[in-house]
Each structure stands twice: as structure tokens, then as C-alpha cells.
Design a protein around this motif. Structure first.
Motif, PDB file in Angstrom:
ATOM      1  N   PRO A 199       0.785  -1.280  -0.144  1.00 35.59           N
ATOM      2  CA  PRO A 199      -0.018  -0.224  -0.207  1.00 35.59           C
ATOM      3  C   PRO A 199       1.010   1.174  -0.120  1.00 35.59           C
ATOM      4  CG  PRO A 199      -0.196  -0.992   1.999  1.00 35.59           C
ATOM      5  CD  PRO A 199       0.588  -1.795   1.391  1.00 35.59           C
ATOM      6  N   LEU A 200       2.105   0.934   0.387  1.00 37.84           N
ATOM      7  CA  LEU A 200       2.965   2.235   0.168  1.00 37.84           C
ATOM      8  C   LEU A 200       3.747   2.675  -0.918  1.00 37.84           C
ATOM      9  CD1 LEU A 200       4.526   1.816   4.135  1.00 37.84           C
ATOM     10  CD2 LEU A 200       2.735   3.280   3.173  1.00 37.84           C
ATOM     11  N   SER A 201       3.358   1.677  -2.250  1.00 35.95           N
ATOM     12  CA  SER A 201       4.114   1.855  -3.128  1.00 35.95           C
ATOM     13  C   SER A 201       3.753   3.067  -3.997  1.00 35.95           C
ATOM     14  CB  SER A 201       3.552   0.719  -4.375  1.00 35.95           C
ATOM     15  OG  SER A 201       4.161   1.070  -5.435  1.00 35.95           O
ATOM     16  N   MET A 202       4.814   3.878  -4.348  1.00 37.21           N
ATOM     17  CA  MET A 202       4.769   5.184  -5.232  1.00 37.21           C
ATOM     18  C   MET A 202       4.187   5.139  -6.323  1.00 37.21           C
ATOM     19  SD  MET A 202       6.075   6.972  -2.803  1.00 37.21           S
ATOM     20  CE  MET A 202       6.453   8.414  -3.379  1.00 37.21           C
ATOM     21  N   THR A 203       3.799   3.859  -6.946  1.00 34.60           N
ATOM     22  CA  THR A 203       3.157   3.779  -8.298  1.00 34.60           C
ATOM     23  C   THR A 203       1.909   3.221  -8.361  1.00 34.60           C
ATOM     24  OG1 THR A 203       4.429   1.420  -8.945  1.00 34.60           O
ATOM     25  CG2 THR A 203       5.484   3.508  -9.360  1.00 34.60           C
ATOM     26  N   LEU A 204       1.400   2.991  -6.884  1.00 29.76           N
ATOM     27  CA  LEU A 204       0.032   2.180  -6.896  1.00 29.76           C
ATOM     28  C   LEU A 204      -1.046   3.083  -7.669  1.00 29.76           C
ATOM     29  CD1 LEU A 204      -1.579  -0.140  -5.651  1.00 29.76           C
ATOM     30  CD2 LEU A 204      -1.924   1.525  -3.657  1.00 29.76           C
ATOM     31  N   GLN A 205      -1.104   4.403  -7.422  1.00 31.12           N
ATOM     32  CA  GLN A 205      -2.152   5.187  -7.906  1.00 31.12           C
ATOM     33  C   GLN A 205      -1.959   5.108  -9.604  1.00 31.12           C
ATOM     34  OE1 GLN A 205      -4.475   6.804  -6.475  1.00 31.12           O
ATOM     35  NE2 GLN A 205      -5.507   7.524  -8.286  1.00 31.12           N
ATOM     36  N   GLU A 206      -0.859   5.303 -10.174  1.00 33.87           N
ATOM     37  CA  GLU A 206      -0.382   5.236 -11.586  1.00 33.87           C
ATOM     38  C   GLU A 206      -0.800   4.185 -12.114  1.00 33.87           C
ATOM     39  OE1 GLU A 206       3.411   5.214 -14.245  1.00 33.87           O
ATOM     40  OE2 GLU A 206       3.364   6.849 -12.635  1.00 33.87           O
ATOM     41  N   ASP A 207      -0.494   3.008 -11.324  1.00 33.05           N
ATOM     42  CA  ASP A 207      -0.824   1.501 -11.936  1.00 33.05           C
ATOM     43  C   ASP A 207      -2.284   1.142 -11.908  1.00 33.05           C
ATOM     44  OD1 ASP A 207       1.871   0.991 -12.204  1.00 33.05           O
ATOM     45  OD2 ASP A 207       2.334  -0.085 -10.509  1.00 33.05           O
ATOM     46  N   THR A 208      -3.108   1.701 -10.823  1.00 35.13           N
ATOM     47  CA  THR A 208      -4.434   1.701 -10.871  1.00 35.13           C
ATOM     48  C   THR A 208      -5.175   2.191 -12.103  1.00 35.13           C
ATOM     49  OG1 THR A 208      -4.284   1.545  -8.396  1.00 35.13           O
ATOM     50  CG2 THR A 208      -6.315   1.821  -9.448  1.00 35.13           C
ATOM     51  N   GLU A 209      -4.592   3.350 -12.377  1.00 31.33           N
ATOM     52  CA  GLU A 209      -5.208   4.347 -13.441  1.00 31.33           C
ATOM     53  C   GLU A 209      -4.949   3.576 -14.627  1.00 31.33           C
ATOM     54  OE1 GLU A 209      -7.161   6.901 -13.362  1.00 31.33           O
ATOM     55  OE2 GLU A 209      -7.039   6.868 -11.363  1.00 31.33           O
ATOM     56  N   LYS A 210      -3.670   3.049 -15.090  1.00 26.29           N
ATOM     57  CA  LYS A 210      -3.269   2.160 -16.059  1.00 26.29           C
ATOM     58  C   LYS A 210      -4.297   1.074 -16.147  1.00 26.29           C
ATOM     59  CE  LYS A 210       1.316   3.210 -16.270  1.00 26.29           C
ATOM     60  NZ  LYS A 210       2.871   2.743 -16.407  1.00 26.29           N
ATOM     61  N   LEU A 211      -4.801   0.403 -14.990  1.00 26.85           N
ATOM     62  CA  LEU A 211      -5.531  -0.824 -15.093  1.00 26.85           C
ATOM     63  C   LEU A 211      -7.076  -0.412 -15.454  1.00 26.85           C
ATOM     64  CD1 LEU A 211      -4.521  -2.742 -11.815  1.00 26.85           C
ATOM     65  CD2 LEU A 211      -4.530  -3.676 -14.288  1.00 26.85           C
ATOM     66  N   ARG A 212      -7.414   0.771 -15.026  1.00 31.21           N
ATOM     67  CA  ARG A 212      -8.679   1.342 -15.215  1.00 31.21           C
ATOM     68  C   ARG A 212      -8.930   1.598 -16.927  1.00 31.21           C
ATOM     69  NH1 ARG A 212      -9.085   4.643  -9.735  1.00 31.21           N
ATOM     70  NH2 ARG A 212      -9.774   3.075  -8.394  1.00 31.21           N
ATOM     71  N   ALA A 213      -7.722   2.095 -17.326  1.00 34.11           N
ATOM     72  CA  ALA A 213      -7.761   2.487 -18.897  1.00 34.11           C
ATOM     73  C   ALA A 213      -7.698   1.319 -19.416  1.00 34.11           C
ATOM     74  CB  ALA A 213      -6.581   3.551 -19.005  1.00 34.11           C
ATOM     75  N   LYS A 214      -6.901   0.418 -19.124  1.00 28.34           N
ATOM     76  CA  LYS A 214      -6.680  -0.858 -20.046  1.00 28.34           C
ATOM     77  C   LYS A 214      -8.296  -1.627 -20.013  1.00 28.34           C
ATOM     78  CE  LYS A 214      -4.018  -2.532 -22.050  1.00 28.34           C
ATOM     79  NZ  LYS A 214      -3.855  -2.634 -23.803  1.00 28.34           N
ATOM     80  N   PHE A 215      -8.823  -1.434 -18.909  1.00 25.58           N
ATOM     81  CA  PHE A 215     -10.266  -2.363 -18.660  1.00 25.58           C
ATOM     82  C   PHE A 215     -11.184  -1.597 -19.619  1.00 25.58           C
ATOM     83  CE2 PHE A 215     -14.230  -2.276 -16.495  1.00 25.58           C
ATOM     84  CZ  PHE A 215     -14.338  -3.549 -16.553  1.00 25.58           C
ATOM     85  N   ARG A 216     -11.234  -0.304 -19.650  1.00 23.56           N
ATOM     86  CA  ARG A 216     -12.066   0.651 -20.392  1.00 23.56           C
ATOM     87  C   ARG A 216     -11.712   0.167 -21.997  1.00 23.56           C
ATOM     88  NH1 ARG A 216     -11.258   4.656 -16.635  1.00 23.56           N
ATOM     89  NH2 ARG A 216      -9.398   5.677 -18.100  1.00 23.56           N
ATOM     90  N   GLN A 217     -10.644   0.098 -22.326  1.00 22.69           N
ATOM     91  CA  GLN A 217     -10.253  -0.272 -23.828  1.00 22.69           C
ATOM     92  C   GLN A 217     -10.861  -1.526 -24.038  1.00 22.69           C
ATOM     93  OE1 GLN A 217      -6.044  -1.215 -24.469  1.00 22.69           O
ATOM     94  NE2 GLN A 217      -6.172  -1.072 -26.737  1.00 22.69           N
ATOM     95  N   VAL A 218     -10.513  -2.866 -23.118  1.00 21.77           N
ATOM     96  CA  VAL A 218     -10.800  -4.008 -23.401  1.00 21.77           C
ATOM     97  C   VAL A 218     -12.380  -3.912 -23.488  1.00 21.77           C
ATOM     98  CG1 VAL A 218     -11.326  -6.280 -22.435  1.00 21.77           C
ATOM     99  CG2 VAL A 218      -8.905  -5.120 -22.428  1.00 21.77           C
ATOM    100  N   CYS A 219     -13.135  -3.236 -22.661  1.00 20.52           N
ATOM    101  CA  CYS A 219     -14.653  -3.313 -22.537  1.00 20.52           C
ATOM    102  C   CYS A 219     -15.145  -2.666 -23.905  1.00 20.52           C
ATOM    103  CB  CYS A 219     -15.216  -2.548 -21.358  1.00 20.52           C
ATOM    104  SG  CYS A 219     -14.921  -3.324 -19.748  1.00 20.52           S
ATOM    105  N   SER A 220     -14.336  -1.481 -24.393  1.00 16.10           N
ATOM    106  CA  SER A 220     -14.828  -1.054 -25.713  1.00 16.10           C
ATOM    107  C   SER A 220     -14.624  -1.887 -27.010  1.00 16.10           C
ATOM    108  CB  SER A 220     -14.080   0.108 -25.899  1.00 16.10           C
ATOM    109  OG  SER A 220     -14.195   0.659 -27.235  1.00 16.10           O
TER     110      SER A 220
END
Length: 126
Positions: free
Chosen positions: A85-106
Motif C-alpha cells: 500500500p505504500l508503493s509510489m506507483t500504486l495510483q499510477e498503476d491503478t489508473e493504467k488498469l482502469r484505462a486498459k479495462f475501458r479499452q477491453v470493454c470497448s
């Protein structure tokens, strides 16, 4: 003189109680936010696995493209530092996951809002 002594003691006691209460609220909020993120990422994982199984039987070009996108989503999930939970890239990685999920859903032509899936699952009982 007495006024300053009691004011100092009152301040210290209030500060101690406030710090303790703040830590309690912070832990509760952190656990709640962590649970929400965990359920979202778990949903993405289950979604990707299910669609991957459904599309593996098809041999057309569209299915192969969709499979590559699903595999990219699965790779992102597996490479994300979700256990830290203290990872510096957690927020960035979560945003990438959400973007990839939206792409796949599209690509699959399904709704992209994670909350829609939660709402439809609430009425289900096993």
C-alpha cells in the motif's frame, strides 16, 4: 501561573486523544479504501479470465486482437504492486488498469462502469 500549567496539560491531553482518534479513523478509512480497490481489481481479473476463456475458441482476427488486449490487462494486474500500500506507483498503476479495462470493454462492446456490475450483482442470491 496555574492557568498556564492547566492550559499546557489540557493541550497535551487533547493532542494525545486527537492523535489516537485520528489514527483510528485513518486505519478504518484505509481498510475501507483498500477493500474497495481490492474488489475492483479482483473484478477486473475475473472479467479478463472469463472473457479470455470465451474467446480462445474463436480463430478470427477480432478475437485474436481482443485476446491480446485481455492478456495485456492480466499482465498489468499481475505486475501491479497491489500488496504494497505504500508503493509510489500504486495510483499510477491503478489508473493504467482502469484505462486498459475501458479499452477491453470497448473492444468487447460491454459497459465500462465497474459500479454497474456491482449494482446488478446485488440482487443475486446463491
Amino acid at each position: 501561573m496555574l492557568f498556564f500549567r492547566f492550559r499546557g496539560k489540557g493541550y497535551q491531553e487533547g493532542f494525545r486523544k486527537g492523535t489516537h482518534r485520528g489514527l483510528q479513523i485513518g486505519r478504518r478509512n484505509g481498510a475501507s479504501q483498500g477493500a474497495k480497490l481490492s474488489s475492483e481489481i479482483s473484478f477486473y481479473y475475473g472479467f479478463a479470465i472469463t472473457w479470455k476463456c470465451l474467446l480462445e475458441c474463436n480463430a478470427d482476427n477480432k478475437s485474436r486482437k481482443r485476446l491480446r488486449a485481455l492478456e495485456a490487462l492480466l499482465n498489468l494486474i499481475q505486475k501491479s504492486p497491489l500488496d504494497d500500500p505504500l508503493s509510489m506507483t500504486l495510483q499510477e498503476d491503478t489508473e493504467k488498469l482502469r484505462a486498459k479495462f475501458r479499452q477491453v470493454c470497448s473492444m468487447l462492446g460491454v459497459p465500462t462502469d465497474f459500479k454497474d456490475y456491482i449494482k446488478t450483482a446485488e440482487g443475486t442470491s446463491f
